[in-house]
Design an enzyme around this catalytic site. Sequence first.
Site, PDB file in Angstrom:
ATOM      1  CG  HIS A  31      -0.420  -0.002   2.535  1.00 25.95           C
ATOM      2  ND1 HIS A  31      -0.148   1.153   3.220  1.00 25.95           N
ATOM      3  CD2 HIS A  31      -0.071  -1.012   3.370  1.00 25.95           C
ATOM      4  CE1 HIS A  31       0.338   0.849   4.423  1.00 25.95           C
ATOM      5  NE2 HIS A  31       0.406  -0.460   4.546  1.00 25.95           N
ATOM      6  CG  ASP A  90      -2.635   4.259   2.888  1.00 26.39           C
ATOM      7  OD1 ASP A  90      -2.275   3.161   2.418  1.00 26.39           O
ATOM      8  OD2 ASP A  90      -3.446   4.356   3.833  1.00 26.39           O
ATOM      9  CG  ASP A 137       2.817   0.120   7.772  1.00 22.51           C
ATOM     10  OD1 ASP A 137       2.449  -0.351   6.684  1.00 22.51           O
ATOM     11  OD2 ASP A 137       2.088   0.196   8.767  1.00 22.51           O
ATOM     12  CD  GLU A 146      -3.211  -1.556   5.200  1.00 26.14           C
ATOM     13  OE1 GLU A 146      -3.290  -2.665   5.743  1.00 26.14           O
ATOM     14  OE2 GLU A 146      -2.746  -0.550   5.796  1.00 26.14           O
ATOM     15  CD  GLU A 147      -1.406   2.037   7.613  1.00 27.50           C
ATOM     16  OE1 GLU A 147      -2.120   1.535   8.499  1.00 27.50           O
ATOM     17  OE2 GLU A 147      -0.217   1.724   7.443  1.00 27.50           O
ATOM     18  CG  ASP A 155       1.215  -3.978   4.965  1.00 27.09           C
ATOM     19  OD1 ASP A 155       2.055  -3.260   5.538  1.00 27.09           O
ATOM     20  OD2 ASP A 155      -0.005  -3.742   4.995  1.00 27.09           O
TER      21      ASP A 155
HETATM   22 ZN    ZN Z   1       0.922  -1.521   6.323  1.00 29.64          ZN
END
Ligand code: ZN
Length: 382
Positions: free
Chosen positions: A77, A79, A107, A140-141, A164
Site C-alpha cells: 500500500h 498510504d 509501513d 489501507e490504513e 506488509d
Molecule cells: Zn501496512
Amino acid sequence: MVNQDRLADVFKMLVQIDSVSRKEGAVAKALKEIFESLDGEVVFDGAGSEVGGDTGNLIAKFKGSEPGVEPLLLNAHMDTVQPGEGVKVLFSEGTFTSNGETILGADDKSALAVLIEALMVLQEKKVPFGPLEIVITVCEEVGLLGAKHLDYSMLTARYGYSIDATDTEGIVTQAPAANHVQFKVHGRDAHAGAAPEKGINAIQLASKAISEMRIGRIDKETTANIGLIQGGTATNIVPALVTVAGEIRSHDPMKLEAETQRMLQVFERHVSGYRKSFPSEDGLPKLDVDVYEDFSVLHISDDHPVVTLATEAASNLGRHMAIKISGGGSDANIFYGHGVVTAILGTGMKDMHTVRESIRLEDLVRSAELLLEIIQLHAKKG
Ligand SMILES: [Zn+2]
C-alpha cells in the site's frame, strides 16, 4: 544480485514523498514513472473518487519473459498514517529512522522499495520471469478502503503476496475476520436539576450494557473490543443520545457471528428492559444497531502453492520461513475474499504507526532477495 545502495536510495526517496491516506497522489505519480521506466503497463482504477482521495489504486502489469507462466499478484500500500508529513529520514548503524517528529513510513514504503529493487534486478540481469500484476493500494490504513474498492476485473492473478508485515523470515497465512458494531442508545433529555425524572440517561443505560459485555480476549481465536464512546451535551442535561462502537474478530466465522449477536443482545436486553419497567408514550429508550463486516477471514492451507513457493524459495537461499498467524486484517483479507489467495511477507519494519518506527537496511535486502527468488522460482515452475 540485490543492489543495496540503490535499494537504500529508493527507500529514502519514497519516504520523503508525503502520502498520508487520501493524499497519495504525489507518490502514485512517482511510482507510475518508475514502473513505466521498467516496461510496466500502469493504470489507475476509480477507487480514488470513491474514497475521497486524490488518486486511485495503481495497477502495474509486467509481461515478463515467460508469457506462458501464470500471473503472480504482488501487493503493497502507498498510504501512511499520521504524523507522516515532512518525514526527515536518518540512517545510522545500518538502520533507518525518522527524526522522531513523524513516523518513518517503512509501513509500507519498505515494500515498495523492495518491489522496485526486485524489478530492477530482473531487468538488469535479464532474469527469466513470468507475468506480474502489481497492485499498490490507497487508504489501507483507514479501513483497507483501496483494496475494498479495487476493480478486481482488472486482475487475472489467482494468487500472490502482500508485502506488509514485520518478519522477513515469516509468511502470514491466517488472519481473522472482523465485524464492526455501532450502538446508538436514544434516551430522553431533561433538565438535570429541575426535572431529572422526565429524562432517560442514555449514558447510564449504555454503561450498564457495556459493563455486562464480554470484551478482550474471548478465546484463542476470538477477541472483542469497545473502542469508542460519544454522547451527552452538557453536565446539566440528562443525555438523550450515546453512541458506542466496537469490533469483534475471530478466525472462526461461527464464533464471530455468535459473539457479535451476544454483544447486540446485551444492549437490546437493557434497552427493552427499561422500556418495560417504565412504559412511556414516546416509546423511549430506543436502540439503533449497525453491524457490518469490516473484512473477511484469511485462511490459506499450508500446502497451497503460494505457501510452498515462498518456503521453497527461502530454502534455496538457505533460509527457513515460519508459517504465521496474524491477529490483524490487511489488504490480503480483502484480496482473499475476492478469490485471490494472498499470503503476507515481511520487510523487517518495526514499531509501525509510532514516531519510533525503524527498519534495518539488512532486512530490506533480505526481503528483496526472497522476493526475487520467489519470482524466479515461480517462472521455473510455470
Ligand atoms: Zn501496512
